[in-house]
Design a protein around this motif. Structure first.
Motif, PDB file in Angstrom:
ATOM      1  N   ILE A 103       0.827  -1.206   0.000  1.00  0.00           N
ATOM      2  CA  ILE A 103       0.000   0.000   0.000  1.00  0.00           C
ATOM      3  C   ILE A 103       0.863   1.258   0.000  1.00  0.00           C
ATOM      4  O   ILE A 103       0.509   2.279  -0.611  1.00  0.00           O
ATOM      5  N   LEU A 104       2.012   1.193   0.689  1.00  0.00           N
ATOM      6  CA  LEU A 104       2.899   2.358   0.758  1.00  0.00           C
ATOM      7  C   LEU A 104       3.708   2.564  -0.524  1.00  0.00           C
ATOM      8  O   LEU A 104       4.185   3.683  -0.782  1.00  0.00           O
ATOM      9  N   MET A 105       3.865   1.519  -1.319  1.00  0.00           N
ATOM     10  CA  MET A 105       4.694   1.645  -2.526  1.00  0.00           C
ATOM     11  C   MET A 105       4.212   2.756  -3.462  1.00  0.00           C
ATOM     12  O   MET A 105       5.023   3.615  -3.868  1.00  0.00           O
ATOM     13  N   PRO A 106       2.924   2.819  -3.838  1.00  0.00           N
ATOM     14  CA  PRO A 106       2.492   3.930  -4.706  1.00  0.00           C
ATOM     15  C   PRO A 106       2.661   5.296  -4.042  1.00  0.00           C
ATOM     16  O   PRO A 106       2.961   6.284  -4.728  1.00  0.00           O
ATOM     17  N   VAL A 107       2.464   5.339  -2.730  1.00  0.00           N
ATOM     18  CA  VAL A 107       2.626   6.605  -2.010  1.00  0.00           C
ATOM     19  C   VAL A 107       4.066   7.095  -2.091  1.00  0.00           C
ATOM     20  O   VAL A 107       4.338   8.279  -2.366  1.00  0.00           O
ATOM     21  N   MET A 108       5.019   6.190  -1.850  1.00  0.00           N
ATOM     22  CA  MET A 108       6.430   6.560  -1.894  1.00  0.00           C
ATOM     23  C   MET A 108       6.909   6.813  -3.322  1.00  0.00           C
ATOM     24  O   MET A 108       7.761   7.682  -3.558  1.00  0.00           O
ATOM     25  N   LEU A 109       6.360   6.078  -4.270  1.00  0.00           N
ATOM     26  CA  LEU A 109       6.692   6.336  -5.673  1.00  0.00           C
ATOM     27  C   LEU A 109       6.172   7.699  -6.112  1.00  0.00           C
ATOM     28  O   LEU A 109       6.810   8.384  -6.931  1.00  0.00           O
ATOM     29  N   ALA A 110       5.017   8.091  -5.589  1.00  0.00           N
ATOM     30  CA  ALA A 110       4.480   9.417  -5.902  1.00  0.00           C
ATOM     31  C   ALA A 110       5.413  10.520  -5.415  1.00  0.00           C
ATOM     32  O   ALA A 110       5.557  11.572  -6.056  1.00  0.00           O
ATOM     33  N   LEU A 166      10.217  -2.976   4.409  1.00  0.00           N
ATOM     34  CA  LEU A 166       9.526  -1.734   4.729  1.00  0.00           C
ATOM     35  C   LEU A 166      10.508  -0.565   4.829  1.00  0.00           C
ATOM     36  O   LEU A 166      10.200   0.556   4.414  1.00  0.00           O
ATOM     37  N   PHE A 167      11.686  -0.831   5.380  1.00  0.00           N
ATOM     38  CA  PHE A 167      12.719   0.201   5.435  1.00  0.00           C
ATOM     39  C   PHE A 167      13.082   0.653   4.022  1.00  0.00           C
ATOM     40  O   PHE A 167      13.234   1.856   3.756  1.00  0.00           O
ATOM     41  N   GLY A 168      13.217  -0.299   3.105  1.00  0.00           N
ATOM     42  CA  GLY A 168      13.515   0.047   1.718  1.00  0.00           C
ATOM     43  C   GLY A 168      12.422   0.882   1.079  1.00  0.00           C
ATOM     44  O   GLY A 168      12.690   1.827   0.334  1.00  0.00           O
ATOM     45  N   VAL A 169      11.152   0.531   1.374  1.00  0.00           N
ATOM     46  CA  VAL A 169      10.024   1.264   0.789  1.00  0.00           C
ATOM     47  C   VAL A 169       9.951   2.682   1.342  1.00  0.00           C
ATOM     48  O   VAL A 169       9.818   3.658   0.595  1.00  0.00           O
ATOM     49  N   VAL A 170      10.012   2.816   2.652  1.00  0.00           N
ATOM     50  CA  VAL A 170       9.786   4.112   3.294  1.00  0.00           C
ATOM     51  C   VAL A 170      10.992   5.041   3.161  1.00  0.00           C
ATOM     52  O   VAL A 170      10.835   6.243   2.922  1.00  0.00           O
ATOM     53  N   VAL A 171      12.195   4.503   3.293  1.00  0.00           N
ATOM     54  CA  VAL A 171      13.390   5.349   3.332  1.00  0.00           C
ATOM     55  C   VAL A 171      14.052   5.478   1.958  1.00  0.00           C
ATOM     56  O   VAL A 171      14.491   6.572   1.564  1.00  0.00           O
ATOM     57  N   MET A 172      14.134   4.384   1.207  1.00  0.00           N
ATOM     58  CA  MET A 172      14.919   4.381  -0.021  1.00  0.00           C
ATOM     59  C   MET A 172      14.108   4.701  -1.279  1.00  0.00           C
ATOM     60  O   MET A 172      14.635   5.314  -2.216  1.00  0.00           O
ATOM     61  N   MET A 173      12.835   4.284  -1.332  1.00  0.00           N
ATOM     62  CA  MET A 173      12.046   4.522  -2.541  1.00  0.00           C
ATOM     63  C   MET A 173      11.830   5.998  -2.856  1.00  0.00           C
ATOM     64  O   MET A 173      11.881   6.394  -4.028  1.00  0.00           O
ATOM     65  N   PRO A 174      11.565   6.865  -1.873  1.00  0.00           N
ATOM     66  CA  PRO A 174      11.405   8.286  -2.220  1.00  0.00           C
ATOM     67  C   PRO A 174      12.653   8.895  -2.851  1.00  0.00           C
ATOM     68  O   PRO A 174      12.570   9.909  -3.554  1.00  0.00           O
ATOM     69  N   LYS A 175      13.827   8.302  -2.624  1.00  0.00           N
ATOM     70  CA  LYS A 175      15.082   8.822  -3.162  1.00  0.00           C
ATOM     71  C   LYS A 175      15.534   8.072  -4.418  1.00  0.00           C
ATOM     72  O   LYS A 175      16.150   8.660  -5.304  1.00  0.00           O
ATOM     73  N   MET A 176      15.246   6.765  -4.487  1.00  0.00           N
ATOM     74  CA  MET A 176      15.771   5.922  -5.569  1.00  0.00           C
ATOM     75  C   MET A 176      14.689   5.343  -6.475  1.00  0.00           C
ATOM     76  O   MET A 176      14.996   4.646  -7.433  1.00  0.00           O
ATOM     77  N   GLY A 177      13.427   5.575  -6.156  1.00  0.00           N
ATOM     78  CA  GLY A 177      12.359   4.979  -6.942  1.00  0.00           C
ATOM     79  C   GLY A 177      12.267   3.486  -6.702  1.00  0.00           C
ATOM     80  O   GLY A 177      12.530   2.994  -5.603  1.00  0.00           O
ATOM     81  N   ILE A 178      11.945   2.741  -7.752  1.00  0.00           N
ATOM     82  CA  ILE A 178      11.727   1.305  -7.608  1.00  0.00           C
ATOM     83  C   ILE A 178      13.020   0.577  -7.264  1.00  0.00           C
ATOM     84  O   ILE A 178      13.002  -0.536  -6.696  1.00  0.00           O
ATOM     85  N   TYR A 179      14.178   1.184  -7.552  1.00  0.00           N
ATOM     86  CA  TYR A 179      15.444   0.537  -7.236  1.00  0.00           C
ATOM     87  C   TYR A 179      15.705   0.518  -5.728  1.00  0.00           C
ATOM     88  O   TYR A 179      16.434  -0.335  -5.233  1.00  0.00           O
ATOM     89  N   GLY A 180      15.107   1.449  -5.005  1.00  0.00           N
ATOM     90  CA  GLY A 180      15.166   1.387  -3.549  1.00  0.00           C
ATOM     91  C   GLY A 180      14.420   0.180  -3.024  1.00  0.00           C
ATOM     92  O   GLY A 180      14.837  -0.462  -2.043  1.00  0.00           O
ATOM     93  N   TYR A 181      13.313  -0.175  -3.680  1.00  0.00           N
ATOM     94  CA  TYR A 181      12.556  -1.369  -3.306  1.00  0.00           C
ATOM     95  C   TYR A 181      13.367  -2.634  -3.590  1.00  0.00           C
ATOM     96  O   TYR A 181      13.402  -3.558  -2.774  1.00  0.00           O
TER      97      TYR A 181
END
Length: 445
Positions: A253-260, A398-413
């Motif tokens: 659920i958080l993935m689209p939010v962080m990708l946004a 979850l750490f990857g989604v919340v912390v890394m995705m806003p900076k790296m996009g899907i590669y943070g995931y």
């Protein structure tokens, strides 16, 4: 037939059916990609965390408990106890599933608005809720066939369920195309139709199986004891699955939010989310059909062998399964890493998806081996340990989604999933090595 040969035979049957179902699924994905937008595909994927959470609560732990108990009763010839187990477990799952389905329908609007962050998902949740009771019964009764290692029924059911789903989507898609309404509801109705069909087919096969094996004969068990065992085996596993699914649902659920946050707009985020979860991950997990089949059969095989104190069979089945799984993971990673662009272009006419397939290829060996390690530990009664492993993995992702995705996009995931799988694979493999070593030592003594 030996446990090892039955394990290999059952795995081959489930794998053949799984590959056929996945092939149908690929054609279905191609059709959906042309029928609806990537954003709508993302909305379709967005309701799955809710569906998986409902399934975890209603039947996930009970199915494994049924498989383990049926395997034990089958090994000792207690046919009446098998029938008692299926009846008790089925009623429990159905009651819980009906309650959950009603809650999803009643609260579809707040779930869509406040949890999924997309009010458009309300209609899809209502359709999905219809499938929950049927899916729960189907899953629960399916544990019986895994327990007696009659894998033809789950294999055929899996294949026909996919056929019904694809046919339903094609028919509804043609109708919606004429009306000019193109959204994800066509895919959700396909999901519901497949679950309803598989429920009735599995139940009919179960009734025929019980009659052919004279299921009312043999010794039974007190209902209180069966319920206690269902709770003993299934209760902890249900807590396991609910906890893990809750964490995984939060992650999805958080993935689209962080990708946004990374892309700056919701539609682009849903589009990438739809590509990754609706196209890329199904491709990456396609060979995992083999390991999932082996994991499903490894649990009852280990449980039955342990019940009759055949420790050599326990050790042999686990070691062989892990060897096959590791080889498959390494081979698949090399194929997807080298040919990801071609696969994306050929199957989905999407170059972006091909690039993501290449990036996700590094996860193959670790992702494939995890389900097998969990199945082996569950078969040895270590459900509490698998719970801890899944919680650790979900926390890292979850750490990857919340912390890394806003900076790296899907590669943070991707980074989060890699480190989560690496950590849990090492922990589970070391623990399984300790247990198998102790079992082997006990046999020599």
């Amino acid at each position: 037939m030996s446990v090892k040969r039955e394990l290999i035979k059952g795995t081959l049957i489930l794998t053949a059916a799984g590959f056929a179902a996945r092939l149908l699924g690929f054609f279905n994905r191609v059709y959906l990609a042309n029928l609806i937008s990537n954003a709508e595909l993302g909305r379709y994927q967005l309701i799955f965390p809710i569906f998986m959470f409902c399934m975890a609560v209603s039947c996930a732990g009970i199915q494994v408990a049924v498989s383990k108990m049926v395997a034990a009763y089958h090994g000792t010839g207690k046919k009446k106890a098998i029938r008692q187990t299926i009846k008790s477990a089925g009623i429990m799952s159905l009651i819980v599933a009906l309650l959950i389905s009603g809650c999803v329908i009643a609260f579809s609007e707040p779930i869509s608005r406040w949890i999924l962050k997309d009010i458009s998902c309300r209609e899809y949740l209502v359709i999905m809720a219809i499938a929950i009771p049927f899916a729960a019964v189907h899953t629960c009764v399916g544990g019986y066939f895994y327990g007696i290692r009659h894998t033809a029924v789950p294999a055929v059911t899996q294949l026909l369920e996919q056929v019904v789903r694809v046919v339903t989507i094609y028919l509804l898609g043609a109708m919606m195309y004429q009306k000019g309404k193109m959204d994800a509801s066509v895919a959700v109705w396909g999901l519901a139709a497949g679950e309803i069909f598989s429920c009735f087919l599995t139940w009919i096969c179960y009734r025929f199986s019980i009659r052919s094996q004279n299921g009312g004969s043999g010794s039974g068990e007190p209902i209180r004891k069966i319920l206690r065992q269902l709770w003993q085996y299934g209760g902890l596993l249900t807590a396991n699955r609910v906890s893990v699914t809750l964490l995984q649902s939060t992650e999805m659920i958080l993935m689209p939010v962080m990708l946004a946050k990374y892309y700056g707009d919701t539609e682009s985020a849903l589009s990438v989310f739809g590509i990754v979860t609706g196209i890329v991950l199904p491709v990456i997990l396609f060979p995992n059909t083999v390991t999932n089949a082996m994991a499903s059969l490894l649990l009852p095989a280990v449980a039955e062998a342990e019940e009759v104190h055949d420790y050599r069979a326990v050790s042999g089945a686990i070691k062989k399964s892990l060897e096959y799984c590791l080889l498959l993971g390494l081979f698949s990673g090399l194929v997807f890493g080298g040919c990801g662009n071609q696969i994306g272009s050929l199957l989905f006419n999407d170059i972006e998806a091909g690039g993501y397939i290449q990036s996700f290829a590094i996860l193959c060996p670790l992702m494939y081996i995890q389900s097998l390690l969990a199945g082996a530990l569950n078969g040895l009664g270590k459900m509490n340990e698998t719970l801890l492993h899944h919680v650790i993995a979900s926390g890292i992702r979850l750490f990857g989604v919340v912390v890394m995705m806003p900076k790296m996009g899907i590669y943070g995931y991707i980074a989060g999933v890699f480190w989560a799988n690496a950590a849990v694979t090492v922990i589970a493999a070391v623990r399984l090595y300790q247990i198998v070593g102790r079992i082997s030592s006990a046999k020599r003594d």
